[in-house]
Write a protein that holds these residues in place. Structure first.
Motif, PDB file in Angstrom:
ATOM      1  N   ASP A   1       0.825  -1.214   0.000  1.00 22.33           N
ATOM      2  CA  ASP A   1       0.000   0.000   0.000  1.00 22.33           C
ATOM      3  C   ASP A   1       0.859   1.264   0.000  1.00 22.33           C
ATOM      4  OD1 ASP A   1       0.807  -0.724   2.532  1.00 22.33           O
ATOM      5  OD2 ASP A   1      -0.935   0.139   3.533  1.00 22.33           O
ATOM      6  N   PHE A   2       2.031   1.226   0.674  1.00 15.19           N
ATOM      7  CA  PHE A   2       2.916   2.390   0.660  1.00 15.19           C
ATOM      8  C   PHE A   2       3.586   2.552  -0.713  1.00 15.19           C
ATOM      9  CE2 PHE A   2       2.689   1.931   5.296  1.00 15.19           C
ATOM     10  CZ  PHE A   2       2.487   3.248   5.655  1.00 15.19           C
ATOM     11  N   LEU A   3       3.970   1.437  -1.326  1.00 11.97           N
ATOM     12  CA  LEU A   3       4.527   1.510  -2.676  1.00 11.97           C
ATOM     13  C   LEU A   3       3.509   2.086  -3.654  1.00 11.97           C
ATOM     14  CD1 LEU A   3       6.508  -1.837  -3.220  1.00 11.97           C
ATOM     15  CD2 LEU A   3       7.444   0.473  -3.021  1.00 11.97           C
ATOM     16  N   ALA A   4       2.278   1.601  -3.548  1.00 11.22           N
ATOM     17  CA  ALA A   4       1.211   2.072  -4.440  1.00 11.22           C
ATOM     18  C   ALA A   4       0.986   3.569  -4.277  1.00 11.22           C
ATOM     19  CB  ALA A   4      -0.079   1.306  -4.159  1.00 11.22           C
ATOM     20  N   MET A   5       1.069   4.049  -3.040  1.00 11.18           N
ATOM     21  CA  MET A   5       0.842   5.471  -2.755  1.00 11.18           C
ATOM     22  C   MET A   5       1.895   6.340  -3.445  1.00 11.18           C
ATOM     23  SD  MET A   5       0.659   7.274   1.003  1.00 11.18           S
ATOM     24  CE  MET A   5      -0.169   5.805   1.610  1.00 11.18           C
ATOM     25  N   ASP A   6       3.162   5.911  -3.347  1.00 15.31           N
ATOM     26  CA  ASP A   6       4.248   6.707  -3.947  1.00 15.31           C
ATOM     27  C   ASP A   6       4.199   6.658  -5.483  1.00 15.31           C
ATOM     28  OD1 ASP A   6       5.355   7.607  -1.558  1.00 15.31           O
ATOM     29  OD2 ASP A   6       6.514   5.774  -1.279  1.00 15.31           O
ATOM     30  N   ILE A   7       3.841   5.493  -6.047  1.00 14.53           N
ATOM     31  CA  ILE A   7       3.719   5.396  -7.505  1.00 14.53           C
ATOM     32  C   ILE A   7       2.578   6.282  -7.997  1.00 14.53           C
ATOM     33  CG2 ILE A   7       3.180   3.862  -9.444  1.00 14.53           C
ATOM     34  CD1 ILE A   7       4.617   1.641  -7.975  1.00 14.53           C
ATOM     35  N   LYS A   8       1.465   6.289  -7.267  1.00 13.78           N
ATOM     36  CA  LYS A   8       0.328   7.150  -7.638  1.00 13.78           C
ATOM     37  C   LYS A   8       0.740   8.627  -7.605  1.00 13.78           C
ATOM     38  CE  LYS A   8      -3.594   4.243  -6.269  1.00 13.78           C
ATOM     39  NZ  LYS A   8      -4.688   4.072  -5.282  1.00 13.78           N
ATOM     40  N   GLN A   9       1.580   8.972  -6.616  1.00  8.22           N
ATOM     41  CA  GLN A   9       2.052  10.359  -6.519  1.00  8.22           C
ATOM     42  C   GLN A   9       2.878  10.718  -7.749  1.00  8.22           C
ATOM     43  OE1 GLN A   9       0.884  12.225  -4.319  1.00  8.22           O
ATOM     44  NE2 GLN A   9       2.328  13.617  -3.330  1.00  8.22           N
ATOM     45  N   ALA A  10       3.756   9.822  -8.186  1.00  4.55           N
ATOM     46  CA  ALA A  10       4.564  10.071  -9.387  1.00  4.55           C
ATOM     47  C   ALA A  10       3.675  10.215 -10.614  1.00  4.55           C
ATOM     48  CB  ALA A  10       5.569   8.924  -9.577  1.00  4.55           C
ATOM     49  N   LEU A  11       2.672   9.331 -10.720  1.00  2.00           N
ATOM     50  CA  LEU A  11       1.734   9.404 -11.849  1.00  2.00           C
ATOM     51  C   LEU A  11       0.962  10.719 -11.831  1.00  2.00           C
ATOM     52  CD1 LEU A  11       0.366   5.746 -11.810  1.00  2.00           C
ATOM     53  CD2 LEU A  11       1.696   6.798 -13.645  1.00  2.00           C
ATOM     54  N   HIS A  12       0.614  11.184 -10.641  1.00  2.00           N
ATOM     55  CA  HIS A  12      -0.121  12.446 -10.503  1.00  2.00           C
ATOM     56  C   HIS A  12       0.692  13.606 -11.079  1.00  2.00           C
ATOM     57  CE1 HIS A  12      -2.532  15.655  -8.650  1.00  2.00           C
ATOM     58  NE2 HIS A  12      -1.381  16.172  -8.239  1.00  2.00           N
ATOM     59  N   TYR A  13       1.978  13.681 -10.694  1.00  2.00           N
ATOM     60  CA  TYR A  13       2.799  14.806 -11.147  1.00  2.00           C
ATOM     61  C   TYR A  13       3.085  14.736 -12.643  1.00  2.00           C
ATOM     62  CZ  TYR A  13       3.434  16.036  -6.256  1.00  2.00           C
ATOM     63  OH  TYR A  13       3.206  16.413  -4.953  1.00  2.00           O
ATOM     64  N   LEU A  14       3.295  13.542 -13.178  1.00  2.00           N
ATOM     65  CA  LEU A  14       3.461  13.411 -14.631  1.00  2.00           C
ATOM     66  C   LEU A  14       2.186  13.836 -15.354  1.00  2.00           C
ATOM     67  CD1 LEU A  14       5.384  10.043 -15.230  1.00  2.00           C
ATOM     68  CD2 LEU A  14       6.188  12.347 -15.707  1.00  2.00           C
ATOM     69  N   GLY A  15       1.041  13.468 -14.785  1.00  2.00           N
ATOM     70  CA  GLY A  15      -0.246  13.812 -15.391  1.00  2.00           C
ATOM     71  C   GLY A  15      -0.524  15.296 -15.404  1.00  2.00           C
ATOM     72  N   LEU A  16       0.049  16.033 -14.432  1.00  2.00           N
ATOM     73  CA  LEU A  16      -0.149  17.486 -14.399  1.00  2.00           C
ATOM     74  C   LEU A  16       0.440  18.163 -15.632  1.00  2.00           C
ATOM     75  CD1 LEU A  16       0.626  18.443 -10.674  1.00  2.00           C
ATOM     76  CD2 LEU A  16      -1.584  18.605 -11.832  1.00  2.00           C
ATOM     77  N   ILE A  17       1.501  17.584 -16.190  1.00  2.00           N
ATOM     78  CA  ILE A  17       2.177  18.210 -17.334  1.00  2.00           C
ATOM     79  C   ILE A  17       1.302  18.141 -18.573  1.00  2.00           C
ATOM     80  CG2 ILE A  17       4.185  18.110 -18.857  1.00  2.00           C
ATOM     81  CD1 ILE A  17       5.771  16.993 -16.482  1.00  2.00           C
ATOM     82  N   THR A  18       0.762  16.972 -18.859  1.00  2.00           N
ATOM     83  CA  THR A  18      -0.019  16.808 -20.088  1.00  2.00           C
ATOM     84  C   THR A  18      -1.500  17.095 -19.886  1.00  2.00           C
ATOM     85  OG1 THR A  18      -0.280  14.439 -19.643  1.00  2.00           O
ATOM     86  CG2 THR A  18       1.584  15.107 -21.013  1.00  2.00           C
TER      87      THR A  18
END
Length: 456
Positions: free
Chosen positions: A419-436
């Motif tokens: 669950d902690f790994l999933a949280m950090d990966i989701k955070q990375a996906l969130h910031y990448l998604g902000l760009i596009t």
């Protein structure tokens, strides 16, 4: 955020011109235009056709025009779009816009056409921002970078990274569904390899911002030195015109003079400054203070010295006081047409300082100096043809993505639950998604598109 309103605005620059182009976008764009158009029935015409006719307010003819039709979804905004090409009179343009508003259109906000293109799926957010960069590009390099981004070069690279991360995120989410059975669907070794690979790409993109930003904004290049070193003469020689006043009287330049010089498609913002010396009056004090301020803000510092009338010790002292980390430094010996060779041998300049001798007055080695400027600031960094980041919002999101991935890597080195790994990966996906724009908020969109010109 999308409304049903049909919007209208002038898309060409305001002011007198041969023609003006008025653009409408929205469900009723063609119907509203048809209601004031005397010519063919626009509602019955095919997309991507142009029609000649009159714009009339009742019986009053406002202008002869050409009307271009773009029927949804085959348009910039993916809505019905009409472009009215009229004569460039401010009076005519305003009369037509006012008439269209009375017939049901609404005045467009800054960037609203491009915002609709984004919201309707015609562009992603980084491509939409590239539209503004393309409009403002004033050099070949800035144009090239903006075109690459507009055509999806940046987006494609980011989307590949997101898809790979999404795969692992889904595998880890699946593990959470089977938590009681203590199984691993996501291979931790492969995840670590992916993080290492993505981090390398992120590092490359983040580093590219340093060059990308100066390509977009121009390279601040300060010409500094003692009075009568020939700074204004050098500026005039580089521009090939008498831009700055040249005089034998020391301290002629008391304020900064700024001009743009294009070298190999890159804009250098040349700043001629007041001579560095002990000021003799209040005005000169301000001039010297401005010089030091401009030096601190420069990307390239050109230190010009009179090779005839200054000692090697004085040159070294000046360089030690002016040389700052992160600022490219070029020492330029001026007046090479006079006697200079013995004095240059005494200089022994630091290895990280570039050197060239010129004669600004006689235009000797000026072209070589221009090439050195380019090599120092750009070199071969443009030859790789890789994606370049020019937007501060993008680089901030990339840095936050990298930080989130570092947390994932730390969680792999010192094992944490899925669950902690999933949280950090989701955070990375969130910031990448902000760009596009895969992830966006109304505040973010308003901030971005409010900086566009009206009509785009």
């Amino acid at each position: 955020m999308i409304t049903n309103e049909t919007i209208v605005a002038l898309s060409t620059p305001p002011g007198l011109g041969a023609i003006g182009v008025i653009r409408l976008s929205g469900k009723d764009a063609i119907a509203i235009t048809n209601s004031v158009f005397s010519g063919k029935n626009l509602l019955a015409q095919a997309s991507h056709t142009i029609h000649f006719g009159l714009i009339k307010d009742g019986d009053i003819v406002i202008d002869e025009v050409l009307v271009s039709l773009f029927v949804a979804p085959k348009s910039y905004t993916k809505e019905n779009v009409v472009e009215i090409s009229c004569h460039g009179s401010n009076y005519i343009i305003q009369q037509i816009i006012n008439l269209l508003i009375r017939k049901g259109a609404s005045a467009a906000k800054p960037g609203e056409f491009t915002l609709r293109a984004f919201l309707n799926g015609g562009l992603d957010l980084s491509q939409a921002e590239a539209v503004a960069d393309l409009i403002s590009s004033d050099s070949a390099a800035a144009h090239s970078v903006a075109m690459n981004q507009l055509r999806g070069g940046f987006s494609t690279e980011l989307n590949v990274l997101r898809e790979q991360l999404i795969h692992f995120a889904s595998m880890i989410e699946l593990e959470l569904d089977f938590a009681e059975e203590d199984v691993e669907f996501a291979n931790r070794g492969q995840l670590q390899e992916l993080i290492n690979k993505i981090t390398l790409v992120l590092n490359k993109l983040i580093r590219s911002f340093e060059l990308g930003n100066v390509i977009k904004m121009g390279i601040n290049t300060v010409i500094a030195g003692r009075p009568n070193a020939g700074k204004s003469t050098l500026l005039n020689a580089l521009l090939n015109e008498d831009r700055a006043i040249v005089s034998e009287i020391a301290g002629t330049t008391r304020d900064t003079i700024e001009e743009v010089l294009n070298i190999n498609g890159i804009n250098f913002r040349l700043i001629d400054t007041a001579g560095i010396r002990e000021a003799t009056d209040a005005i000169e004090v301000i001039g010297v203070e401005k010089t030091m301020q401009k030096i601190s803000q420069s990307a390239v510092l050109v230190y010009l010295f009179d090779v005839v009338n200054i000692s090697a010790t004085e040159v070294r002292d000046d360089i030690l006081s002016l040389h700052k980390p992160g600022i490219a430094f070029i020492a330029v010996a001026n007046k090479m047409d006079l006697s200079y060779s013995d004095r240059l041998k005494e200089l022994k300049l630091p290895s990280d300082i570039s050197f060239i001798s010129i004669s600004a007055k006689e235009h000797q080695n000026i072209e070589d100096f221009k090439q050195l400027l380019y090599e120092i600031a750009v070199g071969d960094k443009l030859s790789d043809n890789h994606t370049m980041v020019t937007n501060i919002r993008h680089v901030e999101a990339l840095e936050k993505t990298r930080a989130a991935l570092n947390n994932v890597a730390e969680g792999l080195r010192n094992p944490v639950t899925s669950d902690f790994l999933a949280m950090d990966i989701k955070q990375a996906l969130h910031y990448l998604g902000l760009i596009t724009g895969v992830v966006s908020t109304d505040d973010l969109l308003e901030n971005i598109f409010s900086k566009f010109c009206i009509g785009k």
